[in-house]
Enzyme design. Structure first.
Site, PDB file in Angstrom:
ATOM      1  N   ILE A  10     -61.721  -5.543   7.712  1.00  0.00           N
ATOM      2  CA  ILE A  10     -61.734  -4.983   9.068  1.00  0.00           C
ATOM      3  C   ILE A  10     -61.627  -6.084  10.119  1.00  0.00           C
ATOM      4  O   ILE A  10     -60.840  -6.002  11.062  1.00  0.00           O
ATOM      5  CB  ILE A  10     -63.032  -4.164   9.305  1.00  0.00           C
ATOM      6  CG1 ILE A  10     -63.152  -3.044   8.272  1.00  0.00           C
ATOM      7  CG2 ILE A  10     -63.081  -3.609  10.735  1.00  0.00           C
ATOM      8  CD1 ILE A  10     -62.007  -2.054   8.242  1.00  0.00           C
ATOM      9  N   THR A 116     -70.250  -1.055   9.459  1.00  0.00           N
ATOM     10  CA  THR A 116     -70.913   0.247   9.351  1.00  0.00           C
ATOM     11  C   THR A 116     -72.397   0.026   9.073  1.00  0.00           C
ATOM     12  O   THR A 116     -72.761  -0.751   8.199  1.00  0.00           O
ATOM     13  CB  THR A 116     -70.313   1.032   8.172  1.00  0.00           C
ATOM     14  OG1 THR A 116     -68.919   1.130   8.380  1.00  0.00           O
ATOM     15  CG2 THR A 116     -70.928   2.416   8.055  1.00  0.00           C
ATOM     16  N   ARG A 149     -62.565   3.002  12.003  1.00  0.00           N
ATOM     17  CA  ARG A 149     -62.212   4.241  11.286  1.00  0.00           C
ATOM     18  C   ARG A 149     -60.957   4.092  10.442  1.00  0.00           C
ATOM     19  O   ARG A 149     -60.412   5.087   9.979  1.00  0.00           O
ATOM     20  CB  ARG A 149     -61.915   5.352  12.300  1.00  0.00           C
ATOM     21  CG  ARG A 149     -63.131   6.038  12.839  1.00  0.00           C
ATOM     22  CD  ARG A 149     -62.694   7.081  13.836  1.00  0.00           C
ATOM     23  NE  ARG A 149     -63.809   7.899  14.269  1.00  0.00           N
ATOM     24  CZ  ARG A 149     -63.822   8.562  15.408  1.00  0.00           C
ATOM     25  NH1 ARG A 149     -62.795   8.507  16.226  1.00  0.00           N
ATOM     26  NH2 ARG A 149     -64.872   9.301  15.737  1.00  0.00           N
ATOM     27  N   LYS A 201     -70.386   7.508  12.712  1.00  0.00           N
ATOM     28  CA  LYS A 201     -69.629   6.792  11.665  1.00  0.00           C
ATOM     29  C   LYS A 201     -70.058   7.236  10.264  1.00  0.00           C
ATOM     30  O   LYS A 201     -69.233   7.552   9.406  1.00  0.00           O
ATOM     31  CB  LYS A 201     -69.847   5.281  11.836  1.00  0.00           C
ATOM     32  CG  LYS A 201     -69.392   4.440  10.681  1.00  0.00           C
ATOM     33  CD  LYS A 201     -67.895   4.430  10.555  1.00  0.00           C
ATOM     34  CE  LYS A 201     -67.458   3.879   9.231  1.00  0.00           C
ATOM     35  NZ  LYS A 201     -66.025   3.817   9.079  1.00  0.00           N
ATOM     36  N   ARG A 208     -66.503  13.628   4.380  1.00  0.00           N
ATOM     37  CA  ARG A 208     -65.426  13.520   3.380  1.00  0.00           C
ATOM     38  C   ARG A 208     -65.999  13.471   1.959  1.00  0.00           C
ATOM     39  O   ARG A 208     -65.483  14.133   1.056  1.00  0.00           O
ATOM     40  CB  ARG A 208     -64.581  12.281   3.680  1.00  0.00           C
ATOM     41  CG  ARG A 208     -63.239  12.290   2.993  1.00  0.00           C
ATOM     42  CD  ARG A 208     -62.236  11.457   3.755  1.00  0.00           C
ATOM     43  NE  ARG A 208     -61.068  11.152   2.956  1.00  0.00           N
ATOM     44  CZ  ARG A 208     -60.002  11.945   2.844  1.00  0.00           C
ATOM     45  NH1 ARG A 208     -59.974  13.090   3.494  1.00  0.00           N
ATOM     46  NH2 ARG A 208     -58.970  11.575   2.114  1.00  0.00           N
ATOM     47  N   ARG A 241     -58.501  29.050   7.415  1.00  0.00           N
ATOM     48  CA  ARG A 241     -59.693  28.241   7.713  1.00  0.00           C
ATOM     49  C   ARG A 241     -60.244  27.528   6.478  1.00  0.00           C
ATOM     50  O   ARG A 241     -61.402  27.142   6.442  1.00  0.00           O
ATOM     51  CB  ARG A 241     -60.776  29.127   8.353  1.00  0.00           C
ATOM     52  CG  ARG A 241     -60.484  29.428   9.822  1.00  0.00           C
ATOM     53  CD  ARG A 241     -61.394  30.472  10.396  1.00  0.00           C
ATOM     54  NE  ARG A 241     -61.246  31.766   9.755  1.00  0.00           N
ATOM     55  CZ  ARG A 241     -60.233  32.616   9.980  1.00  0.00           C
ATOM     56  NH1 ARG A 241     -59.289  32.296  10.844  1.00  0.00           N
ATOM     57  NH2 ARG A 241     -60.144  33.758   9.335  1.00  0.00           N
ATOM     58  N   CYS A 255     -66.579   2.702   1.442  1.00  0.00           N
ATOM     59  CA  CYS A 255     -67.031   3.513   2.569  1.00  0.00           C
ATOM     60  C   CYS A 255     -67.608   4.827   2.084  1.00  0.00           C
ATOM     61  O   CYS A 255     -68.800   5.071   2.178  1.00  0.00           O
ATOM     62  CB  CYS A 255     -65.854   3.777   3.491  1.00  0.00           C
ATOM     63  SG  CYS A 255     -64.913   2.290   3.818  1.00  0.00           S
ATOM     64  N   LYS A 315     -57.928   3.503  -5.133  1.00  0.00           N
ATOM     65  CA  LYS A 315     -56.999   4.571  -4.758  1.00  0.00           C
ATOM     66  C   LYS A 315     -55.574   4.031  -4.766  1.00  0.00           C
ATOM     67  O   LYS A 315     -55.354   2.849  -5.023  1.00  0.00           O
ATOM     68  CB  LYS A 315     -57.355   5.187  -3.425  1.00  0.00           C
ATOM     69  CG  LYS A 315     -57.177   4.271  -2.235  1.00  0.00           C
ATOM     70  CD  LYS A 315     -57.450   5.063  -0.979  1.00  0.00           C
ATOM     71  CE  LYS A 315     -57.107   4.244   0.237  1.00  0.00           C
ATOM     72  NZ  LYS A 315     -57.367   4.984   1.457  1.00  0.00           N
TER      73      LYS A 315
END
Ligand code: SAJ
Length: 410
Positions: A10, A116, A149, A201, A208, A241, A255, A315
């Site tokens: 970051i 964070t 973010r 944050k 998620r 929705r 994170c 990932k």
């Protein structure tokens, strides 16, 4: 002048962005090797657009050093790991950085913590450090929390386009810091108080994590009854929705697999859904391992060394292995005193684990069963090469292409 402390995932892109948008920036990191690399003109991790940004920042005069500077503003982006036992945030790097900053900071400097932290960290850990040094916040030092973010894999784009939050004790200081970020950020920048910025944050990443856990739980329920979870999610998401995320082999990165634990650690009797969600996500590598054994049995495959894990990173299309589900799975297998799984990842050049390959065809030649752990573009491009293998696709990469193949999912 802005002194960015901590030149990692970051801190580095933030420092480069500010420098290439006309701000005078010095980047400080205590890691000599990292600073030497940057000074020699090399970036320290792969990210689209990072090298170009680096060159532009260097042209604009960014300086890298191991020394803390006398600056009007400090931006602290050092790691905040969590303690695996207490589940609480480990603030030691941030505290150390603040201690070093206030030794050299002039009166009235702003200290922006971008790392964070869990809600209340600035009050519990940072303000006391300033007080102990005989300084007053709001007079000698202005405190700000400006959490990031950006998502690894799309960092540079998101640095420019995401909305941001800035928490400050004094609105005027918040606005000043906002102007620095606004030099490159085209999103909306909200100024609020420090505690709210800390909470938002952690809540964003927790949201998620809980939603990924829901998808993972659905995968387990559907497996139990032989239902295709992807078909269920696809159809449910046609509801206006409903927006269910994707199940996977686990949650990695620094994170989403970490920050929600801060809430569990700080509010153990209140954060129940969060606690269960984190346990569900953390259990996924073991779930995959069980699936591997199940499928081996069905396919009468007895030699685990003929099974290969595709993907080591947490990932797709990043070279970041922090908290990677593949590494968790390998550790779990070792605990059960069994190993031999082969491993390959096109994004990782270094030797990280045993039985690791560096070319896809060599890897595929030596295995009968491939477990897709990460949806790198490479595997999407080459998925026809998997046709004759037994496949466990934990990321739903192959999908309908694999009809008639020996294809299994979570
Ligand atoms: N994952 C799933 N299923 C999904 C989505 C993700 O299993 O449907 C897994 C991924 O494979 C990965 C992990 O979750 O292992 C996390 O990946 P990610 O892409 O969702 O997020 P991160 O950790 O790379 O970045 C996140 C982002 N936070 C949110 O989306 C709320 C990013 O915006 C933050 O800046 C970053 O955390 C951070 O630094 O906090």
């Amino acid at each position: 002048m802005i002194n960015v402390i901590g030149l990692g995932y970051i801190g580095l892109p933030t420092a480069l962005m500010m420098a290439s948008h006309g701000l005078k920036v010095v980047g400080t990191d205590y890691n000599h090797e990292l600073v030497d690399m940057l000074r020699a003109g090399h970036t320290t991790f792969k990210e689209e657009g990072l090298d170009a940004l680096f060159n532009s920042a260097v042209k604009s005069g960014i300086v890298f050093t191991t020394e803390y500077q006398t600056a009007e503003t400090y931006i602290i982006s050092v790691p905040t790991p969590y303690d695996k036992f207490s589940k609480r945030v480990d603030t030691s790097y941030v505290v150390e950085a603040v201690k070093n900053v206030i030794k050299v900071a002039p009166k009235g400097a702003s200290v922006v913590v971008e790392s964070t932290v869990s809600p209340g960290t600035m009050d519990k850990f940072i303000r006391p450090v300033i007080k102990e040094a005989g300084l007053e916040t709001g007079e000698d030092i202005y405190l700000v929390h400006a959490p990031e973010r950006i998502i690894p894999g799309n960092m540079i784009y998101e640095l420019i386009h995401n909305n941001r939050t800035i928490g400050a004790d004094e609105k005027e200081i918040g606005k000043k810091i906002k102007s620095y970020y606004a030099s490159f950020c085209r999103g909306e920048i909200v100024v609020t108080d420090i505690r709210s910025a800390e909470m938002t944050k952690v809540v964003e990443n927790t949201y998620r994590a809980v939603n990924i856990a829901f998808a993972n739980e659905l995968a387990k329920i559907c497996r139990h009854d032989g239902i295709d979870v992807y078909e269920i999610i696809r159809i449910c998401n046609m509801h206006p929705r409903v927006n269910i995320l994707q199940p996977g082999p686990g949650v990695g990165g620094h994170c989403i697999s970490v920050d929600p634990w801060f809430l569990v650690g700080d509010y153990p009797s209140l954060a129940n859904v969060i606690n269960e969600s984190m346990k569900t996500n953390d259990g996924m590598p073991d779930f995959v391992l069980n699936r591997i054994y199940e499928i081996m049995k069905e396919e009468k495959l007895t030699d685990i060394s003929r099974v290969g894990l595709y993907g080591l990173t947490y990932k797709e299309n990043v070279d970041d292995m922090r908290e990677s589900p593949t590494l968790q799975l390998l550790a779990s297998q070792k605990r059960h005193l069994a190993d031999g799984l082969k491993v390959y990842d096109p994004m990782i050049e270094a030797d990280i684990v045993e039985n690791q390959y560096h070319d896809l065809s060599g890897f595929l030649n030596d295995i009968d069963m491939v477990v897709i752990m990460v949806a790198h573009d490479e595997i999407k491009k080459n998925c026809m090469d998997l046709k004759d293998k037994i496949i466990l696709d934990t990321r739903n990469v192959i999908g309908s292409l694999g009809r008639g193949w020996k294809l299994r999912t979570l």
